[in-house]
Design a protein around this motif. Structure first.
Motif, short mmCIF file in Angstrom:
data_model
loop_
_atom_site.label_atom_id
_atom_site.label_comp_id
_atom_site.label_asym_id
_atom_site.label_seq_id
_atom_site.Cartn_x
_atom_site.Cartn_y
_atom_site.Cartn_z
N THR A 66 67.35 49.55 -6.09
CA THR A 66 67.06 49.72 -4.66
C THR A 66 66.68 48.43 -3.97
OG1 THR A 66 64.78 50.32 -5.17
CG2 THR A 66 66.36 52.12 -4.97
N TYR B 25 60.47 58.51 -14.59
CA TYR B 25 61.78 59.10 -14.38
C TYR B 25 62.05 59.24 -12.88
CZ TYR B 25 61.44 60.43 -19.27
OH TYR B 25 61.31 60.41 -20.64
N ALA B 26 63.32 59.03 -12.54
CA ALA B 26 63.74 59.30 -11.17
C ALA B 26 63.65 60.81 -10.93
CB ALA B 26 65.18 58.82 -10.97
N ASP B 27 63.30 61.18 -9.71
CA ASP B 27 63.11 62.59 -9.39
C ASP B 27 64.36 63.43 -9.66
OD1 ASP B 27 60.94 61.99 -6.51
OD2 ASP B 27 60.49 62.20 -8.65
N GLU C 74 72.54 54.04 -10.60
CA GLU C 74 71.25 54.64 -10.29
C GLU C 74 70.33 54.59 -11.50
OE1 GLU C 74 71.18 58.84 -9.48
OE2 GLU C 74 72.60 59.31 -11.08
N LYS D 14 64.45 64.25 -13.64
CA LYS D 14 63.18 64.34 -14.36
C LYS D 14 63.16 65.45 -15.41
CE LYS D 14 59.73 63.08 -11.98
NZ LYS D 14 58.64 62.98 -10.99
#
Length: 129
Positions: free
Chosen positions: A110, A60-62, A46, A65
């Motif tokens: 993704t 940033y990925a949620d 991820e 974050k």
């Protein structure tokens, strides 16, 4: 093409902090956007986040974050990942990656049709409870 080597992983207690480093060699580091990723046991890799070539902007990925900070020092050919308030679920192998295009870094986990130009070999982080 740069080569990437991560360092700074290890065994840490929950609640602690850790800074991972990713040092580049063999290429023009400042021409690459950089990303940090992780892969926990039994899970897919991820994205944690990414940083622009200059270091002026980050993404940033949620899911991470609030506890992760990415920075870079182009003079040292190094990108950093600072992790705060470590949790056992942060246990994973952490990878850095490089690509000239920031968007590619952001979508690589993704979009199965995309890959980034360079991956590091990873550094393992284990968080004990």
């Amino acid at each position: 093409q740069v080569q990437l080597v991560e360092s700074g992983g290890g065994l840490v207690q929950a609640g602690g902090s850790l800074r991972l480093s990713c040092t580049a060699s063999g290429g023009a580091f400042s021409t690459y956007a950089m990303g940090w990723f992780r892969q926990a046991p039994g899970k897919e890799r991820e994205l944690i986040g990414a940083i622009t070539k200059s270091g002026g902007s980050t993404y940033y990925a949620d899911s991470v974050k609030d506890r992760f900070t990415i920075s870079r020092d182009n003079a040292k050919n190094t990108v950093y990942l600072q992790i705060y308030s470590l949790k056992p679920e942060d246990t994973a192998v952490y990878y850095c990656g490089a690509d000239p295009i920031l968007h590619t870094i952001v979508v690589v986990t993704t979009d199965k049709d995309k890959d980034i130009e360079v991956w590091g070999q990873g550094t393992r982080v284990t968080v004990s409870s």
